[in-house]
Design a protein around this motif. Structure first.
Motif, PDB file in Angstrom:
ATOM      1  N   GLU A  28       0.848  -1.181   0.000  1.00  0.00           N
ATOM      2  CA  GLU A  28       0.000   0.000   0.000  1.00  0.00           C
ATOM      3  C   GLU A  28       0.885   1.232   0.000  1.00  0.00           C
ATOM      4  O   GLU A  28       2.071   1.148   0.304  1.00  0.00           O
ATOM      5  CB  GLU A  28      -0.936   0.004   1.200  1.00  0.00           C
ATOM      6  CG  GLU A  28      -0.244  -0.146   2.518  1.00  0.00           C
ATOM      7  CD  GLU A  28      -1.257  -0.429   3.624  1.00  0.00           C
ATOM      8  OE1 GLU A  28      -1.458   0.452   4.461  1.00  0.00           O
ATOM      9  OE2 GLU A  28      -1.836  -1.528   3.628  1.00  0.00           O
ATOM     10  N   TYR A  29       0.317   2.378  -0.362  1.00  0.00           N
ATOM     11  CA  TYR A  29       1.137   3.571  -0.316  1.00  0.00           C
ATOM     12  C   TYR A  29       0.297   4.789   0.052  1.00  0.00           C
ATOM     13  O   TYR A  29      -0.912   4.790  -0.074  1.00  0.00           O
ATOM     14  CB  TYR A  29       1.877   3.815  -1.626  1.00  0.00           C
ATOM     15  CG  TYR A  29       0.996   4.120  -2.817  1.00  0.00           C
ATOM     16  CD1 TYR A  29       0.600   3.092  -3.656  1.00  0.00           C
ATOM     17  CD2 TYR A  29       0.610   5.416  -3.096  1.00  0.00           C
ATOM     18  CE1 TYR A  29      -0.198   3.365  -4.756  1.00  0.00           C
ATOM     19  CE2 TYR A  29      -0.189   5.696  -4.200  1.00  0.00           C
ATOM     20  CZ  TYR A  29      -0.592   4.661  -5.034  1.00  0.00           C
ATOM     21  OH  TYR A  29      -1.372   4.927  -6.112  1.00  0.00           O
ATOM     22  N   GLN A  30       0.994   5.798   0.520  1.00  0.00           N
ATOM     23  CA  GLN A  30       0.357   7.073   0.825  1.00  0.00           C
ATOM     24  C   GLN A  30       1.383   8.164   0.583  1.00  0.00           C
ATOM     25  O   GLN A  30       2.578   7.892   0.428  1.00  0.00           O
ATOM     26  CB  GLN A  30      -0.123   7.081   2.272  1.00  0.00           C
ATOM     27  CG  GLN A  30       0.998   6.927   3.281  1.00  0.00           C
ATOM     28  CD  GLN A  30       0.446   6.645   4.674  1.00  0.00           C
ATOM     29  OE1 GLN A  30       0.455   5.528   5.157  1.00  0.00           O
ATOM     30  NE2 GLN A  30      -0.026   7.679   5.319  1.00  0.00           N
ATOM     31  N   TYR A  31       0.937   9.416   0.575  1.00  0.00           N
ATOM     32  CA  TYR A  31       1.863  10.520   0.370  1.00  0.00           C
ATOM     33  C   TYR A  31       2.186  11.196   1.689  1.00  0.00           C
ATOM     34  O   TYR A  31       1.315  11.366   2.541  1.00  0.00           O
ATOM     35  CB  TYR A  31       1.280  11.518  -0.629  1.00  0.00           C
ATOM     36  CG  TYR A  31       1.273  10.958  -2.027  1.00  0.00           C
ATOM     37  CD1 TYR A  31       2.419  11.049  -2.815  1.00  0.00           C
ATOM     38  CD2 TYR A  31       0.165  10.285  -2.516  1.00  0.00           C
ATOM     39  CE1 TYR A  31       2.438  10.502  -4.084  1.00  0.00           C
ATOM     40  CE2 TYR A  31       0.184   9.730  -3.788  1.00  0.00           C
ATOM     41  CZ  TYR A  31       1.319   9.846  -4.571  1.00  0.00           C
ATOM     42  OH  TYR A  31       1.348   9.298  -5.813  1.00  0.00           O
ATOM     43  N   THR A  32       3.444  11.603   1.820  1.00  0.00           N
ATOM     44  CA  THR A  32       3.847  12.350   3.005  1.00  0.00           C
ATOM     45  C   THR A  32       3.489  13.818   2.805  1.00  0.00           C
ATOM     46  O   THR A  32       3.084  14.240   1.724  1.00  0.00           O
ATOM     47  CB  THR A  32       5.359  12.257   3.227  1.00  0.00           C
ATOM     48  OG1 THR A  32       6.009  12.952   2.157  1.00  0.00           O
ATOM     49  CG2 THR A  32       5.837  10.811   3.247  1.00  0.00           C
ATOM     50  N   LEU A  33       3.710  14.615   3.832  1.00  0.00           N
ATOM     51  CA  LEU A  33       3.447  16.053   3.728  1.00  0.00           C
ATOM     52  C   LEU A  33       4.345  16.702   2.679  1.00  0.00           C
ATOM     53  O   LEU A  33       3.993  17.721   2.099  1.00  0.00           O
ATOM     54  CB  LEU A  33       3.657  16.725   5.082  1.00  0.00           C
ATOM     55  CG  LEU A  33       2.675  16.278   6.171  1.00  0.00           C
ATOM     56  CD1 LEU A  33       3.030  16.945   7.495  1.00  0.00           C
ATOM     57  CD2 LEU A  33       1.244  16.599   5.782  1.00  0.00           C
ATOM     58  N   ASN A  34       5.501  16.138   2.444  1.00  0.00           N
ATOM     59  CA  ASN A  34       6.412  16.658   1.413  1.00  0.00           C
ATOM     60  C   ASN A  34       6.073  16.152   0.022  1.00  0.00           C
ATOM     61  O   ASN A  34       6.821  16.389  -0.909  1.00  0.00           O
ATOM     62  CB  ASN A  34       7.852  16.236   1.706  1.00  0.00           C
ATOM     63  CG  ASN A  34       8.357  16.862   2.980  1.00  0.00           C
ATOM     64  OD1 ASN A  34       7.929  17.945   3.363  1.00  0.00           O
ATOM     65  ND2 ASN A  34       9.263  16.170   3.657  1.00  0.00           N
ATOM     66  N   ASN A  35       4.979  15.421  -0.072  1.00  0.00           N
ATOM     67  CA  ASN A  35       4.580  14.858  -1.355  1.00  0.00           C
ATOM     68  C   ASN A  35       5.480  13.729  -1.842  1.00  0.00           C
ATOM     69  O   ASN A  35       5.492  13.404  -3.012  1.00  0.00           O
ATOM     70  CB  ASN A  35       4.479  15.955  -2.418  1.00  0.00           C
ATOM     71  CG  ASN A  35       3.153  15.842  -3.152  1.00  0.00           C
ATOM     72  OD1 ASN A  35       2.252  15.149  -2.705  1.00  0.00           O
ATOM     73  ND2 ASN A  35       3.047  16.500  -4.286  1.00  0.00           N
ATOM     74  N   ASP A  36       6.263  13.184  -0.932  1.00  0.00           N
ATOM     75  CA  ASP A  36       6.993  11.968  -1.266  1.00  0.00           C
ATOM     76  C   ASP A  36       6.037  10.797  -1.098  1.00  0.00           C
ATOM     77  O   ASP A  36       5.128  10.843  -0.282  1.00  0.00           O
ATOM     78  CB  ASP A  36       8.171  11.755  -0.306  1.00  0.00           C
ATOM     79  CG  ASP A  36       9.295  12.718  -0.578  1.00  0.00           C
ATOM     80  OD1 ASP A  36       9.544  13.019  -1.760  1.00  0.00           O
ATOM     81  OD2 ASP A  36       9.912  13.173   0.401  1.00  0.00           O
ATOM     82  N   ILE A  37       6.290   9.792  -1.854  1.00  0.00           N
ATOM     83  CA  ILE A  37       5.464   8.615  -1.687  1.00  0.00           C
ATOM     84  C   ILE A  37       6.065   7.737  -0.590  1.00  0.00           C
ATOM     85  O   ILE A  37       7.279   7.658  -0.450  1.00  0.00           O
ATOM     86  CB  ILE A  37       5.304   7.869  -3.010  1.00  0.00           C
ATOM     87  CG1 ILE A  37       4.156   6.892  -2.916  1.00  0.00           C
ATOM     88  CG2 ILE A  37       6.594   7.203  -3.441  1.00  0.00           C
ATOM     89  CD1 ILE A  37       3.571   6.584  -4.256  1.00  0.00           C
ATOM     90  N   LYS A  38       5.205   7.174   0.184  1.00  0.00           N
ATOM     91  CA  LYS A  38       5.650   6.312   1.270  1.00  0.00           C
ATOM     92  C   LYS A  38       4.985   4.969   1.057  1.00  0.00           C
ATOM     93  O   LYS A  38       3.776   4.884   0.901  1.00  0.00           O
ATOM     94  CB  LYS A  38       5.233   6.926   2.603  1.00  0.00           C
ATOM     95  CG  LYS A  38       5.866   6.278   3.788  1.00  0.00           C
ATOM     96  CD  LYS A  38       5.644   7.098   5.041  1.00  0.00           C
ATOM     97  CE  LYS A  38       4.244   6.874   5.568  1.00  0.00           C
ATOM     98  NZ  LYS A  38       4.022   7.578   6.854  1.00  0.00           N
TER      99      LYS A  38
END
Ligand SMILES: [Zn+2]
Length: 71
Positions: A28-38
């Motif tokens: 699964e993935y989500q975006y960090t506040l910096n718009n990096d993918i996690k």
């Protein structure tokens, strides 16, 4: 974001796994506040970098393995 060096598609991280990967591929993935993918794979969370991509990711467009660059 990453770009395939062979077909020049950018992959927004619909990552495919290296065929040699042995885990269950729960992904699964989500975006960090910096718009990096996690990304979380099999319970392990990280922010992918180029070396990760070139070790594990397969281009879903052309099927090239380990052929990534930063876009
Ligand atoms: Zn490609």
């Amino acid at each position: 974001m990453f770009k395939c060096k062979k077909c020049h598609s950018s992959d927004k991280f619909e990552l495919m796994f290296n065929p040699e990967y042995q885990g269950s591929c729960t992904f699964e993935y989500q975006y960090t506040l910096n718009n990096d993918i996690k990304i979380t794979v099999d319970g392990y969370t990280f922010i992918p970098d180029l070396s990760f991509m070139n070790r594990h990711a397969v281009c879903k467009y052309c099927g090239s393995i380990n052929s990534w660059d930063y876009e």
